[in-house]
Design a protein around this motif. Sequence first.
Motif, PDB file in Angstrom:
ATOM      1  N   VAL A 257       0.866  -1.186   0.000  1.00 12.10           N
ATOM      2  CA  VAL A 257       0.000   0.000   0.000  1.00 12.10           C
ATOM      3  C   VAL A 257       0.901   1.234   0.000  1.00 12.10           C
ATOM      4  O   VAL A 257       1.929   1.247   0.679  1.00 12.10           O
ATOM      5  N   GLY A 258       0.559   2.257  -0.794  1.00  7.02           N
ATOM      6  CA  GLY A 258       1.432   3.435  -0.844  1.00  7.02           C
ATOM      7  C   GLY A 258       0.659   4.738  -0.885  1.00  7.02           C
ATOM      8  O   GLY A 258      -0.362   4.855  -1.579  1.00  7.02           O
ATOM      9  N   LYS A 259       1.159   5.726  -0.160  1.00  3.83           N
ATOM     10  CA  LYS A 259       0.525   7.053  -0.122  1.00  3.83           C
ATOM     11  C   LYS A 259       0.706   7.773  -1.456  1.00  3.83           C
ATOM     12  O   LYS A 259       1.821   8.032  -1.883  1.00  3.83           O
ATOM     13  N   GLY A 260      -0.414   8.092  -2.103  1.00  2.25           N
ATOM     14  CA  GLY A 260      -0.363   8.742  -3.415  1.00  2.25           C
ATOM     15  C   GLY A 260      -0.944  10.137  -3.387  1.00  2.25           C
ATOM     16  O   GLY A 260      -1.816  10.481  -4.184  1.00  2.25           O
ATOM     17  N   LEU A 261      -0.444  10.951  -2.459  1.00  2.00           N
ATOM     18  CA  LEU A 261      -0.946  12.331  -2.301  1.00  2.00           C
ATOM     19  C   LEU A 261      -0.238  13.184  -3.370  1.00  2.00           C
ATOM     20  O   LEU A 261       0.952  13.476  -3.241  1.00  2.00           O
ATOM     21  N   THR A 262      -0.963  13.582  -4.401  1.00  2.00           N
ATOM     22  CA  THR A 262      -0.260  14.191  -5.544  1.00  2.00           C
ATOM     23  C   THR A 262       0.188  15.624  -5.287  1.00  2.00           C
ATOM     24  O   THR A 262       1.089  16.120  -5.950  1.00  2.00           O
ATOM     25  N   PHE A 263      -0.443  16.318  -4.338  1.00  5.29           N
ATOM     26  CA  PHE A 263       0.147  17.575  -3.843  1.00  5.29           C
ATOM     27  C   PHE A 263      -0.392  17.912  -2.468  1.00  5.29           C
ATOM     28  O   PHE A 263      -1.609  17.932  -2.245  1.00  5.29           O
ATOM     29  N   ASP A 264       0.525  18.203  -1.549  1.00  5.53           N
ATOM     30  CA  ASP A 264       0.167  18.460  -0.161  1.00  5.53           C
ATOM     31  C   ASP A 264       0.432  19.923   0.201  1.00  5.53           C
ATOM     32  O   ASP A 264       1.556  20.295   0.508  1.00  5.53           O
ATOM     33  N   THR A 265      -0.630  20.747   0.129  1.00  6.10           N
ATOM     34  CA  THR A 265      -0.469  22.142   0.580  1.00  6.10           C
ATOM     35  C   THR A 265      -0.550  22.219   2.105  1.00  6.10           C
ATOM     36  O   THR A 265      -0.236  23.246   2.690  1.00  6.10           O
ATOM     37  N   GLY A 266      -1.003  21.134   2.719  1.00  7.80           N
ATOM     38  CA  GLY A 266      -1.295  21.149   4.146  1.00  7.80           C
ATOM     39  C   GLY A 266      -2.794  21.314   4.382  1.00  7.80           C
ATOM     40  O   GLY A 266      -3.302  21.058   5.464  1.00  7.80           O
ATOM     41  N   GLY A 267      -3.497  21.797   3.356  1.00 11.48           N
ATOM     42  CA  GLY A 267      -4.934  22.074   3.531  1.00 11.48           C
ATOM     43  C   GLY A 267      -5.106  23.341   4.362  1.00 11.48           C
ATOM     44  O   GLY A 267      -4.233  24.215   4.349  1.00 11.48           O
ATOM     45  N   ILE A 268      -6.214  23.449   5.064  1.00 15.02           N
ATOM     46  CA  ILE A 268      -6.486  24.655   5.863  1.00 15.02           C
ATOM     47  C   ILE A 268      -5.367  24.885   6.894  1.00 15.02           C
ATOM     48  O   ILE A 268      -4.973  26.025   7.144  1.00 15.02           O
ATOM     49  N   SER A 269      -4.795  23.809   7.439  1.00 17.75           N
ATOM     50  CA  SER A 269      -3.600  23.939   8.293  1.00 17.75           C
ATOM     51  C   SER A 269      -2.400  24.081   7.358  1.00 17.75           C
ATOM     52  O   SER A 269      -1.506  23.241   7.309  1.00 17.75           O
ATOM     53  N   ILE A 270      -2.394  25.179   6.612  1.00 19.83           N
ATOM     54  CA  ILE A 270      -1.505  25.296   5.443  1.00 19.83           C
ATOM     55  C   ILE A 270      -0.016  25.313   5.799  1.00 19.83           C
ATOM     56  O   ILE A 270       0.372  25.787   6.875  1.00 19.83           O
TER      57      ILE A 270
END
Length: 497
Positions: A257-270
């Motif tokens: 299993v692998g993390k495929g987060l294509t871009f991590d801005t951090g979201g609202i906790s930027i």
Amino acid sequence: MQVVVVEKGNVHVEGGPCVVLADFEDGGLTGGALITPEDQAALQTLKEQGRISSKAQSVYYLPTPTRTYAGVLVLGLGDKDRFEAEVFRRSAGKAAAVLSEQRISKVVFDSSPDFPLPMEAFIEGIMLAQYSFTKYKAEADNPPVYVENIVVSAPTSEAVAELQEGCDRTILTCESVEWSRDLCNTAPNDLTPSTLAYHAETMAEEVGCDCEILDEDKMGDLGMDALLGVSKGGAEPAKLIILEYAHEEATRTLALVGKGLTFDTGGISIKPAAGMHEMKYDMCGGAAVLGAMRAIVLLQPKINVVCVVPSSENKTGADAQVPGDIVRAYNGKTIEVHNTDAEGRLILADALAYTVDTYTPDEMIDAATLTGAVISGLGHYAAGVMTTDDDLMAELQLAANATGERIWPLPLWDDYADLMKGTHADLCNIGPPGEAGTVTAGCFLKEFVGDTPWAHVDIAGTAWGVKNVSYLNPDHATGYGVRLFAQWVLDEAMRGE
Ligand code: BES
Ligand code: MN
Ligand code: ZN
């Protein structure tokens, strides 16, 4: 890359290849049968004069324009007692740079039967060092020359076939590393969950395994609200990428299993702006297991393997999840999201629980660029590994030793797990700041794997930014994990029950 294994005595040097000789501090030059006595004598003199060092990773190039070979490259391998495959791999990385400078595309390795070398490591060092990523660059006027042909010798005719097989396996594996690195380096505007899924699907078709892509509706039906909560902040829809490889004679199933987060801005906790562009690499875990899968399917081990990559963006759109949101994961556990930047564990939670529930794997490994904390602890030279199963740890350690992709154990004690309890939900997605961030993330994931023997590999340090490893360009993703996980699966298939 083409590697040809020839029985000792049948190796000829014609057509201007570079002859490579290994050189140990305590044993001197090995081989030398393929070059003229004059050149042998010249090298001997240079050694005596101390102009050729035998230290590991030292390289000396002697041009021989009047011979049938273009030059002789002396590869320092250091102390014989301290020799291991990784020394050879790194020396080969240095050799690749010199060979490229000399514009040499053919190499003949002049080995000695007295000290057989793990030639696969040499090929790996050359191939990994020669990786380049030019997709977005204007065409070079004078494109670099790469080594494309390597001749190695085996002591007996029986040994030829075995070594050829080993070298061919290495080539396929390194090509899978290249495939994986290309995905990682691709810009985030070109690599979304949908395009990652497309690349996985295309690859699966090429190598010949099943591929299924779950869309957001399907994930919603399945109750994967931890993953979907992360995806809400981005315009690109999330995907759950699933590849399945089955072997007729297999009795066991492994899961990657692998993390495929294509871009991590951090979201609202930027996240802060500096360095944020590097968060395009937040899908390296997914790319690693997909790359490993590519190699595995091509090599056809007697074992079943399922590969699952949850893929999403983590952005700040109007509908983005906010700190305080509570989501319910696939296995029913509720999670209080106190920091939207701790998103990897959220998408993995659903993927891990779904994998266990759907495929009941005998063993499961996940790879993820999960925490900055693992870089504080181990820097860029080892991945942090947490496991519920000592045997699995030992298996991974063997694969790590064989591939040079280092791992280092961290604990999953309940004291740490207690830090991840939620106030209003079963779990919180972060622990106390500054306290064992890698371990608490591992403890969080453990809530989603049930009784399955499982290991979590935090590759935030090793996936990119690695300096001073000769065969890894520090400006590119490393492809860390492709070789490690493929090796583990192949070893498991060999070990059988
Ligand atoms: N993708 C990051 C982890 C990361 C950070 C990898 C830096 C490589 C370099 C992950 O999603 C993240 O943001 N983790 C947070 C967790 C924290 C909020 C508990 C971190 O490590 O800061
Ligand atoms: Mn994050
Ligand atoms: Zn992340």
